[in-house]
Enzyme design. Structure first.
Site, PDB file in Angstrom:
ATOM      1  N   GLU A  42       0.813  -1.211   0.000  1.00 35.96           N
ATOM      2  CA  GLU A  42       0.000   0.000   0.000  1.00 35.96           C
ATOM      3  C   GLU A  42       0.849   1.264   0.000  1.00 35.96           C
ATOM      4  O   GLU A  42       0.541   2.220  -0.697  1.00 35.96           O
ATOM      5  CB  GLU A  42      -0.956   0.004   1.203  1.00 35.96           C
ATOM      6  CG  GLU A  42      -2.084  -1.002   1.092  1.00 35.96           C
ATOM      7  CD  GLU A  42      -3.036  -0.725  -0.062  1.00 35.96           C
ATOM      8  OE1 GLU A  42      -3.329   0.451  -0.355  1.00 35.96           O
ATOM      9  OE2 GLU A  42      -3.513  -1.698  -0.679  1.00 35.96           O
TER      10      GLU A  42
ATOM     11  N   ASP B 254      -6.054   8.790  -0.276  1.00 37.77           N
ATOM     12  CA  ASP B 254      -5.615   7.706   0.597  1.00 37.77           C
ATOM     13  C   ASP B 254      -4.400   8.206   1.366  1.00 37.77           C
ATOM     14  O   ASP B 254      -3.491   8.789   0.774  1.00 37.77           O
ATOM     15  CB  ASP B 254      -5.234   6.464  -0.214  1.00 37.77           C
ATOM     16  CG  ASP B 254      -6.446   5.745  -0.782  1.00 37.77           C
ATOM     17  OD1 ASP B 254      -7.579   6.032  -0.353  1.00 37.77           O
ATOM     18  OD2 ASP B 254      -6.249   4.888  -1.655  1.00 37.77           O
TER      19      ASP B 254
END
Length: 148
Positions: A54, A71
């Site tokens: 991620e 994000d």
């Protein structure tokens, strides 16, 4: 003399803004102490693998998505649903400012990630986990890190 003072100030500001990129083993220890190992059935390897894919273990990682949401942090937690970035349409289910998810102190990020796993479909929230970690032997992710 003034120039030296200004350069020092600029150096402090730049240093303060630099991102922290953790090592795999340092994260393994932090995650283990935070109770992530086997949290909702997900081994420590799952968490370390997911964080790698991620964010590359980068605490200040940010990614703007097509819908305008962002994000944030080591777990790439989305501003529309999970944190407060300042827009009225955000849900802020973790009751945290998005800026708290991009600091070297991972407490808020870990609390929010636990909430995501508990309240959604486990780690399926994270595409990096689904693509690179799900269903694989993840024991090597904590290998050599002196965690149980």
């Amino acid at each position: 003399m003034k120039a030296a003072g200004i350069l020092t100030l600029i150096g402090c500001l730049v240093t303060g803004a630099e991102s922290k990129i953790y090592t795999r083993c340092k994260l393994a220890k932090i995650f283990s102490r935070a109770g992530l190992d086997n949290y909702w059935g997900f081994s420590l390897g799952n968490w370390i693998c997911m964080a790698y894919y991620e964010s590359g273990y980068n605490t200040t990682a940010q990614r703007v998505l097509d819908d305008g949401s962002i994000d944030y942090g080591i777990f790439q937690i989305n501003s529309f649903t999970w944190c407060r970035h300042g827009k009225l349409r955000e849900n802020n289910h973790c009751h945290v400012a998005c800026s708290a998810l991009i600091t070297d102190d991972l407490t808020d990020a870990i609390i929010c990630a636990k909430k995501i796993v508990k309240e959604t479909q486990g780690m399926n929230y994270w595409q990096g986990w689904k693509k690179h970690c799900e269903g694989r032997d993840l024991s090597d992710w904590k290998k050599g890190c002196e965690v149980s």
